[in-house]
Scaffold this motif. Structure first.
Motif, mmCIF file in Angstrom:
data_model
loop_
_atom_site.group_PDB
_atom_site.id
_atom_site.type_symbol
_atom_site.label_atom_id
_atom_site.label_comp_id
_atom_site.label_asym_id
_atom_site.label_seq_id
_atom_site.Cartn_x
_atom_site.Cartn_y
_atom_site.Cartn_z
ATOM 1 N N UNK A 65 31.297 27.698 -14.507
ATOM 2 C CA UNK A 65 31.376 29.152 -14.357
ATOM 3 C C UNK A 65 31.398 29.826 -15.718
ATOM 4 N N UNK A 66 32.150 29.240 -16.663
ATOM 5 C CA UNK A 66 32.195 29.793 -18.014
ATOM 6 C C UNK A 66 30.856 29.744 -18.725
ATOM 7 N N UNK A 67 29.985 28.823 -18.305
ATOM 8 C CA UNK A 67 28.647 28.698 -18.900
ATOM 9 C C UNK A 67 27.601 29.451 -18.085
ATOM 10 N N UNK A 68 28.040 30.276 -17.158
ATOM 11 C CA UNK A 68 27.115 31.106 -16.400
ATOM 12 C C UNK A 68 26.443 30.408 -15.236
ATOM 13 N N UNK A 69 27.035 29.313 -14.760
ATOM 14 C CA UNK A 69 26.431 28.567 -13.652
ATOM 15 C C UNK A 69 27.323 28.591 -12.408
ATOM 16 N N UNK A 70 28.120 29.647 -12.269
ATOM 17 C CA UNK A 70 29.036 29.737 -11.146
ATOM 18 C C UNK A 70 28.351 29.726 -9.799
ATOM 19 N N UNK A 71 27.089 30.180 -9.751
ATOM 20 C CA UNK A 71 26.359 30.206 -8.485
ATOM 21 C C UNK A 71 25.501 28.953 -8.284
ATOM 22 N N UNK A 72 25.593 28.014 -9.208
ATOM 23 C CA UNK A 72 24.759 26.804 -9.144
ATOM 24 C C UNK A 72 25.595 25.533 -9.023
ATOM 25 N N UNK A 73 26.820 25.662 -8.608
ATOM 26 C CA UNK A 73 27.727 24.505 -8.596
ATOM 27 C C UNK A 73 27.228 23.382 -7.701
ATOM 28 N N UNK A 74 26.625 23.730 -6.568
ATOM 29 C CA UNK A 74 26.183 22.717 -5.615
ATOM 30 C C UNK A 74 24.731 22.320 -5.762
ATOM 31 N N UNK A 75 24.045 22.833 -6.797
ATOM 32 C CA UNK A 75 22.631 22.512 -6.991
ATOM 33 C C UNK A 75 22.469 21.168 -7.687
ATOM 34 N N UNK A 76 21.422 20.452 -7.281
ATOM 35 C CA UNK A 76 21.080 19.208 -7.955
ATOM 36 C C UNK A 76 20.144 19.497 -9.123
ATOM 37 N N UNK A 77 19.984 18.547 -10.051
ATOM 38 C CA UNK A 77 19.181 18.810 -11.254
ATOM 39 C C UNK A 77 17.788 19.349 -10.965
ATOM 40 N N UNK A 78 17.127 18.842 -9.914
ATOM 41 C CA UNK A 78 15.762 19.319 -9.635
ATOM 42 C C UNK A 78 15.735 20.747 -9.105
ATOM 43 N N UNK A 79 16.913 21.323 -8.885
ATOM 44 C CA UNK A 79 16.999 22.713 -8.441
ATOM 45 C C UNK A 79 17.432 23.642 -9.570
ATOM 46 N N UNK A 80 17.497 23.102 -10.783
ATOM 47 C CA UNK A 80 17.924 23.873 -11.949
ATOM 48 C C UNK A 80 16.807 23.935 -12.977
ATOM 49 N N UNK A 81 16.783 25.023 -13.749
ATOM 50 C CA UNK A 81 15.832 25.131 -14.857
ATOM 51 C C UNK A 81 16.292 24.249 -16.010
ATOM 52 N N UNK A 82 15.422 24.109 -17.034
ATOM 53 C CA UNK A 82 15.771 23.289 -18.185
ATOM 54 C C UNK A 82 17.014 23.789 -18.887
ATOM 55 N N UNK A 83 17.095 25.110 -19.099
ATOM 56 C CA UNK A 83 18.267 25.669 -19.755
ATOM 57 C C UNK A 83 19.532 25.448 -18.948
ATOM 58 N N UNK A 84 19.419 25.576 -17.637
ATOM 59 C CA UNK A 84 20.588 25.355 -16.779
ATOM 60 C C UNK A 84 21.019 23.896 -16.802
ATOM 61 N N UNK A 85 20.052 22.976 -16.815
ATOM 62 C CA UNK A 85 20.392 21.554 -16.896
ATOM 63 C C UNK A 85 21.089 21.247 -18.220
ATOM 64 N N UNK A 86 20.615 21.892 -19.299
ATOM 65 C CA UNK A 86 21.251 21.654 -20.593
ATOM 66 C C UNK A 86 22.686 22.174 -20.592
ATOM 67 N N UNK A 87 22.933 23.276 -19.903
ATOM 68 C CA UNK A 87 24.290 23.803 -19.806
ATOM 69 C C UNK A 87 25.184 22.856 -18.996
ATOM 70 N N UNK A 88 24.620 22.271 -17.940
ATOM 71 C CA UNK A 88 25.384 21.268 -17.187
ATOM 72 C C UNK A 88 25.733 20.096 -18.097
ATOM 73 N N UNK A 89 24.771 19.691 -18.936
ATOM 74 C CA UNK A 89 25.003 18.601 -19.872
ATOM 75 C C UNK A 89 26.111 18.952 -20.857
ATOM 76 N N UNK A 90 26.131 20.201 -21.306
ATOM 77 C CA UNK A 90 27.181 20.642 -22.236
ATOM 78 C C UNK A 90 28.535 20.654 -21.533
ATOM 79 N N UNK A 91 28.560 21.167 -20.299
ATOM 80 C CA UNK A 91 29.815 21.177 -19.545
ATOM 81 C C UNK A 91 30.346 19.762 -19.357
ATOM 82 N N UNK A 92 29.445 18.828 -19.102
ATOM 83 C CA UNK A 92 29.862 17.426 -18.958
ATOM 84 C C UNK A 92 30.454 16.907 -20.262
ATOM 85 N N UNK A 93 29.846 17.291 -21.392
ATOM 86 C CA UNK A 93 30.349 16.848 -22.690
ATOM 87 C C UNK A 93 31.743 17.403 -22.974
ATOM 88 N N UNK A 94 32.045 18.560 -22.395
ATOM 89 C CA UNK A 94 33.345 19.198 -22.628
ATOM 90 C C UNK A 94 34.399 18.774 -21.612
#
Length: 651
Positions: free
Chosen positions: A131-160
């Motif tokens: 949510x802090x990375x602007x993906x509050x509405x994408x919590x239940x989406x799988x990677x193929x349902x996300x754009x490249x930038x959104x996937x990178x944000x998921x990757x950053x959230x995982x790193x944190x």
């Protein structure tokens, strides 16, 4: 300057492929302090990605020393390195390296799973980060349902997720458009401002210029290092509560079995068709075991019951010397009623019933039927444990008077008197009219298929004198009291009849209890044979599980690398794949048990003897469970011992 967080001394890395050796890094000396923002820049093939793998403890140097906070990581085993990665490093990969079958939230949770964080805490933490990375509405989406930038944000959230001290970003903007790239770089700068050590691997000078320190690498050597700043933000307090991960509450990694099963089910759902095919092998194997053993046990029980109905406390005396067959003309028939009287005097003998048998055509009205004629005495019903359905049985007076009376079986009653009461009616046996005085209860067929109800029972003397014209017996049924003394009683009867025959052993005795044991043993062997055939089906299903799991490991090699990079230990990977195999086998086992019971019930409905007992069901399900455990170990072992770097680079 403070003591370096990371110190590399003379680091070299050489990859070998047979006799071919490729050196990627040469004599790298490097110090990185806590709180720095470092960019390592170089062209493709310069060795910068290899350097990142070494810095993140995903790989080991060939030469030199890597000191982390003064500790030589060469002294750490694979699980200790995994623990260090889990609590210290967060990886942001160029190609994101998200698990395709997991949602954004589930991807972010992965490091916390291996850190032992409870499910509710890590779930809340993952949602907060996304949510802090602007993906509050994408919590239940799988990677193929996300754009490249959104996937990178998921990757950053995982790193944190585990509040990593060091963020390693490999070409973080390489696959993004300029706007998304700028957003990611700004996010990295914000994280650095909060006290994180950020190391960016890039070939783009514009990206590198966002860092406070620039290190250039070429042909495996550092050719330029701008050096660390004299003041770092390492001591800056973290103003963002969202970046502080909850601490583990002491749960063992993957200690929550439910979580392991959920991960397994998610992975199995990702390739549903293959899972169904794998299940099919287990289902067929388990169902076969259940059905085969139910049929085998049912057949055995049916035979035992039929023999028991004939009487297990019986000794059957027949004419003819032991191990010889009676001649066609019956010339060896030497048993007489006197032999039965002698046998009746033996201790432990309740009754000795003489019997004579023949076949004849009987008539009632205009109906004829071929049936068996048995001449016997009043003790017949006692010896055979065969009660009357209605009417009365023969008595001693009938035998003395040569009375023309008969008791008939249910088959004869149905054939000659359909829909009528046969009591008081007459039937003709060889032109001799017999009054029907009783009807026996239904007894069924013998184990060898003879219909015991297809019989007319008449007094012994009447049969000998008016129907057969011979005083010799077909057999003597000796009913004994104490079955434990059957062998001794059998020998006493043998000696008594032998004396009555002037020492000539022209008869033989069969112990029905021994026959029952022999038949039961044979049926047990038959059941084991059926079970073995079914077990082969289960074995084939198990081999199918192993084959599918090996393919699964090959196809999910990158996922394994991701899990290792985020802190999975050897036992975590081993447990995950074993659980997947066991889950498949357990589900297949449950379906197989239900299917087997259903099919066995269907066979029972159509007349096949079936015996349902918990043993075969538990055995079949237990074998299915063991199949998953045994045949899943090899693929799991292979997965658990993959090299993290090799796994991450898999296609």
């Amino acid at each position: 300057m403070s003591t370096p967080l990371i110190r590399l001394e003379g680091i070299g890395k050489t990859y070998r492929n047979g006799e071919l050796a490729t050196t990627v890094l040469r004599d790298v000396d490097l110090e990185i302090h806590d709180g720095e923002f470092v960019a390592i820049m170089g062209a493709s093939g310069s060795g910068k990605s290899t350097l990142m793998h070494l810095l993140g403890c995903l790989d080991q140097p060939t030469t030199g020393r890597y000191l982390f906070e003064g500790q030589d990581i060469a002294r750490l085993d694979s699980d200790e390195l995994a623990s260090l990665r889990s609590r210290t490093f967060g990886f942001i990969f160029q190609s994101y390296h998200l698990i395709s079958s997991a949602t954004a939230t589930e991807n972010v949770e992965v490091p916390a799973i291996y850190a032992g964080l409870p499910r509710d805490l890590r779930h809340a933490r993952a949602e907060e980060l996304l949510t802090g990375l602007g993906l509050g509405e994408r919590l239940g989406n799988r990677p193929n349902q996300l754009s490249g930038g959104q996937q990178q944000r998921v990757s950053i959230a995982r790193a944190l997720m585990n509040d990593a001290r060091i963020l390693l970003a490999d070409e973080p903007t390489g696959a993004l458009d300029s706007k998304s790239g700028q957003d990611v770089l700004q996010l990295l700068k914000d994280l650095h401002a909060r006290g994180k050590t950020v190391i960016v691997i890039t070939h783009d000078r514009d990206v590198a210029n966002h860092a406070d320190r620039l290190i250039e690498i070429r042909d495996g050597r550092i050719i330029h290092d701008s050096g660390p700043k004299q003041t770092t933000p390492a001591a800056t307090p973290n103003p963002a509560p969202a970046s502080a991960a909850p601490r583990s509450q002491g749960l063992a990694p993957l200690g929550d079995t439910n979580e392991a099963i959920r991960m397994a089910l998610r992975a199995l759902r990702a390739n549903l068709f293959r899972t169904v095919l794998t299940l099919l092998g287990i289902v067929i194997g388990v169902a076969s075991v259940v059905v085969m053993l139910a049929v085998g046990n049912g057949a055995r029980q049916d035979v035992v019951e039929r023999i028991s109905d004939m009487g297990t406390n019986l000794l059957i005396v027949r004419p003819g010397a032991p191990n010889t067959r009676r001649s066609a003309d019956g010339s060896t028939n030497t048993l007489t009623a006197e032999d039965a009287e002698v046998a009746a005097t033996i201790d432990n003998v309740v009754a000795a019933v003489p019997e004579v048998e023949t076949r004849a055509t009987v008539r009632a009205g205009n109906t004829d039927a071929q049936t068996s004629i048995t001449g016997t005495t009043a003790d017949y019903v006692t010896a055979k444990s065969w009660p009357l359905e209605r009417g009365v049985f023969l008595n001693d007076d009938d035998n003395r008077r040569y009375a023309a009376v008969a008791v008939i079986g249910r088959t004869v009653a149905g054939n000659l008197f359909p829909g009528q009461d046969p009591l008081g009616q007459y039937l003709l046996i060889r032109n001799v009219p017999f009054l029907i005085i009783g009807v026996m209860q239904e007894k069924g067929a013998t184990p060898w298929g003879q219909d015991q109800d297809d019989v007319v029972i008449v007094p012994l003397n009447t049969a000998n004198n008016r129907l057969i014209g011979s005083r010799h017996l077909s057999s003597i049924s000796v009913l004994i009291d104490d079955l434990r003394l059957s062998d001794a009683t059998q020998e006493a009867v043998r000696q008594a009849i032998l004396a009555n025959h002037a020492g000539v052993e022209d008869f033989q005795i069969r112990n029905m209890a021994s026959l029952l044991e022999s038949v039961a043993s044979t049926q047990n062997t038959f059941t084991v044979l059926l079970g073995s055939i079914a077990a082969i089906s289960l074995l084939v299903g198990g081999i199918g599980v192993m084959n599918i799991m090996l393919v699964n490991v090959s196809e999910r090699t990158r996922e394994i690398g991701i899990r290792m990079a985020t802190g999975a230990r050897t036992r975590n990977i081993l447990q995950q794949f074993i659980v997947e195999a066991v889950v498949v086998s357990a589900i297949g086992g449950a379906i197989g048990v239900v299917s087997g019971l259903g099919f066995a019930s269907l066979l029972q409905y159509f007349g096949t003897p079936i015996q349902f007992t918990p043993g075969p069901v538990l055995l079949a399900f237990g074998c299915a469970f063991a199949t998953g455990l045994i045949f899943g170990f090899m693929p799991a072992h292979k997965a658990a011992h993959l090299d993290p770097v090799v796994a991450l680079s898999a296609d």
